[in-house]
Write a protein that holds these residues in place. Structure first.
Motif, PDB file in Angstrom:
ATOM      1  N   SER A 130      11.066  -6.061   3.163  1.00  0.00           N
ATOM      2  CA  SER A 130      11.498  -5.111   2.134  1.00  0.00           C
ATOM      3  C   SER A 130      12.988  -5.230   1.808  1.00  0.00           C
ATOM      4  O   SER A 130      13.366  -5.172   0.630  1.00  0.00           O
ATOM      5  CB  SER A 130      11.157  -3.687   2.572  1.00  0.00           C
ATOM      6  OG  SER A 130      11.733  -3.398   3.820  1.00  0.00           O
ATOM      7  N   ASP A 131      13.835  -5.437   2.813  1.00  0.00           N
ATOM      8  CA  ASP A 131      15.276  -5.510   2.509  1.00  0.00           C
ATOM      9  C   ASP A 131      15.596  -6.748   1.675  1.00  0.00           C
ATOM     10  O   ASP A 131      16.433  -6.697   0.774  1.00  0.00           O
ATOM     11  CB  ASP A 131      16.103  -5.511   3.807  1.00  0.00           C
ATOM     12  CG  ASP A 131      16.125  -4.118   4.434  1.00  0.00           C
ATOM     13  OD1 ASP A 131      15.887  -3.128   3.700  1.00  0.00           O
ATOM     14  OD2 ASP A 131      16.360  -4.014   5.653  1.00  0.00           O
ATOM     15  N   PHE A 159       0.845  -1.192   0.000  1.00  0.00           N
ATOM     16  CA  PHE A 159       0.000   0.000   0.000  1.00  0.00           C
ATOM     17  C   PHE A 159       0.880   1.241   0.000  1.00  0.00           C
ATOM     18  O   PHE A 159       2.007   1.227   0.495  1.00  0.00           O
ATOM     19  CB  PHE A 159      -1.050   0.004   1.120  1.00  0.00           C
ATOM     20  CG  PHE A 159      -0.541  -0.129   2.529  1.00  0.00           C
ATOM     21  CD1 PHE A 159      -0.296  -1.379   3.078  1.00  0.00           C
ATOM     22  CD2 PHE A 159      -0.345   0.990   3.316  1.00  0.00           C
ATOM     23  CE1 PHE A 159       0.150  -1.504   4.397  1.00  0.00           C
ATOM     24  CE2 PHE A 159       0.089   0.885   4.635  1.00  0.00           C
ATOM     25  CZ  PHE A 159       0.344  -0.373   5.172  1.00  0.00           C
TER      26      PHE A 159
END
Ligand SMILES: N[C@@H](CCC(=O)N[C@@H](CS)C(=O)NCC(=O)O)C(=O)O
Length: 231
Positions: A100-101, A40
């Motif tokens: 995310s990483d 999002f």
């Protein structure tokens, strides 16, 4: 929100991330099929993944998962076991992942030269600045708004750091409208084909195959989305 405030705060988001996600970087092999990202707009971790997509000139099917949303959130929970975003699916390699990483590293390894740009590789500083970039937008693109479900996904020509594109992506998020994101950052190999299609190099550019509409101008796109999909 007032239009001037909208644009000013969206520009601030880009400044806070020092322009990361404006330009294309060093590219590696190209995927056959678009990637799939469940995310999002206001999520700082999701922003990191989206910046990587622009830098690597990758297109992706975006499945918006705003808070209090249903469709794609539920899919992620069923598939991966928890409501955590971003969630990446790569149909080219069969890989799926949270974090995310891990996503950023995966993308640069598979589709770049393996090296993650500094602005995406500064740990808490990267996440902190991405959080500030979302904060100045007062949480736009966080929560679901009641909307119609389109038959076919929409398409958006965009790049992550464009303040005008951000405003449109926030609305697509809230309405839970899935869309094929065509990243056309500065230096993108896709810009020529885009100009041939649309007539000029300007983003955002929305294509809605459900109605045949194709349009520029973030303000007009917001009005169109509200008129066509808001309930
Ligand atoms: N360490 C994770 C953190 C991801 C995360 O905390 N995402 C938040 C959104 S910003 C989330 O999924 N929250 C649960 C929710 O929205 O329901 C990553 O880097 O991907």
């Amino acid at each position: 929100m007032n239009r001037i405030l909208d644009v000013a705060t969206s520009v601030l988001s880009t400044v806070l991330r020092a322009g990361s996600g404006v330009s294309v970087g060093t590219l590696g092999r190209r995927p056959e099929k678009p990637l799939e990202l469940y995310e999002f707009e206001s999520c700082p971790f999701c922003r990191k993944a989206r910046e990587a997509l622009t830098i690597l000139d990758l297109d992706a099917m975006i499945y918006p998962c705003p808070k209090k949303g249903g469709t794609y959130r539920d899919w992620v929970i069923e598939r991966g076991g928890k409501a955590q975003f971003p969630y990446l699916v790569d149909p080219n390699t069969g890989k799926e992942m949270y974090e995310s990483d891990d996503i950023v590293q995966y993308l640069f390894r598979e589709y770049g030269n393996g090296s993650v740009p500094a602005l995406l590789n500064m740990g808490p500083l990267t996440t902190g600045s991405a959080s500030l970039a979302a904060g100045v937008r007062f949480g736009a693109g966080t929560y679901a708004a009641k909307a119609k479900v389109p038959e076919k996904p929409l398409e958006l020509y965009s790049f992550e750091a464009s303040p005008f594109c951000r405003i449109v992506r926030e609305a697509l998020t809230s309405y839970e409208l899935p869309y094929l994101l065509h990243n056309v950052g500065k230096g993108s190999a896709k810009r020529e084909a885009f100009v041939a299609r649309s007539g000029k190099m300007m983003v955002p550019y929305l294509v809605d195959p459900n109605t045949g509409v194709e349009m520029f101008e973030s303000g007009d796109i917001l009005e169109y989305l509200e008129r066509t999909y808001a309930e």
